[in-house]
Design a protein around this motif. Structure first.
Motif, PDB file in Angstrom:
ATOM      1  N   GLY A  36       0.829  -1.193   0.000  1.00 16.27           N
ATOM      2  CA  GLY A  36       0.000   0.000   0.000  1.00 16.27           C
ATOM      3  C   GLY A  36       0.868   1.249   0.000  1.00 16.27           C
ATOM      4  N   GLU A  87      -7.585  -3.262 -11.369  1.00 17.86           N
ATOM      5  CA  GLU A  87      -6.942  -1.976 -11.107  1.00 17.86           C
ATOM      6  C   GLU A  87      -7.977  -0.863 -11.029  1.00 17.86           C
ATOM      7  OE1 GLU A  87      -4.020  -1.354 -14.150  1.00 17.86           O
ATOM      8  OE2 GLU A  87      -2.760  -3.002 -13.441  1.00 17.86           O
ATOM      9  N   THR A 119      -4.534   1.310  -7.752  1.00 18.73           N
ATOM     10  CA  THR A 119      -4.546   0.278  -6.720  1.00 18.73           C
ATOM     11  C   THR A 119      -4.870  -1.044  -7.408  1.00 18.73           C
ATOM     12  OG1 THR A 119      -6.892   0.672  -6.259  1.00 18.73           O
ATOM     13  CG2 THR A 119      -5.289   1.845  -4.873  1.00 18.73           C
ATOM     14  N   LEU A 168      -4.247  -1.270  -0.167  1.00 16.63           N
ATOM     15  CA  LEU A 168      -4.088  -2.209  -1.273  1.00 16.63           C
ATOM     16  C   LEU A 168      -2.745  -1.986  -1.962  1.00 16.63           C
ATOM     17  CD1 LEU A 168      -7.627  -1.929  -2.921  1.00 16.63           C
ATOM     18  CD2 LEU A 168      -6.750  -3.838  -1.556  1.00 16.63           C
ATOM     19  N   ASP A 203      -6.562  -4.732  -6.517  1.00 13.90           N
ATOM     20  CA  ASP A 203      -7.224  -5.551  -5.498  1.00 13.90           C
ATOM     21  C   ASP A 203      -6.790  -7.008  -5.599  1.00 13.90           C
ATOM     22  OD1 ASP A 203      -8.740  -6.817  -7.473  1.00 13.90           O
ATOM     23  OD2 ASP A 203     -10.581  -5.721  -7.029  1.00 13.90           O
ATOM     24  N   GLY A 204      -7.323  -7.854  -4.720  1.00 12.11           N
ATOM     25  CA  GLY A 204      -6.954  -9.263  -4.667  1.00 12.11           C
ATOM     26  C   GLY A 204      -7.232 -10.039  -5.936  1.00 12.11           C
ATOM     27  N   SER A 223      -3.739   4.192   0.729  1.00 16.04           N
ATOM     28  CA  SER A 223      -4.284   2.917   0.263  1.00 16.04           C
ATOM     29  C   SER A 223      -3.590   1.777   0.991  1.00 16.04           C
ATOM     30  CB  SER A 223      -4.058   2.769  -1.243  1.00 16.04           C
ATOM     31  OG  SER A 223      -4.428   1.468  -1.663  1.00 16.04           O
TER      32      SER A 223
END
Length: 179
Positions: free
Chosen positions: A68, A94, A87, A118, A89-90, A116
């Motif tokens: 992050g 984006e 960013t 993430l 995510d899992g 962030s």
């Protein structure tokens, strides 16, 4: 933090034809060898691992921040433009991350508007100011010329310096000094 070059240089710093003219080489017999010398000289100077500690040609880079991002960071290469951040995510999706950027000399600092947790990827283009391109081109020509004429590590009655003195003098004021 992981810095990755994501785009090759946008142009040749010194074309093969210019090198051949500089060395007074006719014909195409040594084109492959000369091309390898050009690539070697550029690699020796270019990027964060090069002796200058800066890009000598415009290139796209990405800085991955897997934990992050909250605080201001100095981008690891000088003379940057086109800065953006996303960013991740899992699932690998984006999303744009708004950033604030400021310049201080050749360095650029960036910070997210909102922190962030993430992973973040900061993308930018690093290059070189136009006013030092002629000096860089001349240094590449001098290095290639030295390597072409001295194909072994040490030639009889020659200095054993890594770079020709003239190239060292051209490059000295262009080096990025880390404080």
């Amino acid at each position: 933090m992981n810095l990755v070059r994501v785009g090759a240089a946008r142009s040749e710093i010194v074309p093969l034809s210019v090198v051949k003219q500089h060395l007074r080489v006719d014909g195409d017999d040594e084109d492959g060898y000369l091309d390898s010398l050009i690539r070697g000289a550029v690699a020796h100077l270019d990027g964060p691992r090069g002796v200058l500690g800066r890009c000598i040609q415009q290139q796209a880079w990405a800085l991955d921040l897997p934990d992050g991002w909250a605080d201001s960071i100095r981008l690891p290469l000088p003379t940057v433009e086109d800065i953006s951040a996303v960013t991740i995510d899992g699932d690998g999706v984006e999303a744009p991350l708004p950033i604030i950027q400021r310049s201080c000399g050749v360095w650029t600092f960036a910070q997210p508007v909102e922190p962030s947790i993430l992973p973040v990827r900061v993308s930018f283009v690093a290059g070189v100011p136009d006013d030092i391109l002629p000096a860089l081109r001349q240094a590449v020509l001098l290095i290639v010329g030295n390597w072409y004429l001295n194909r072994e590590e040490v030639a009889a009655a020659a200095s054993a310096t890594a770079l020709p003195l003239s190239a060292q003098r051209i490059l000295a004021p262009l080096k990025i000094r880390w404080v």
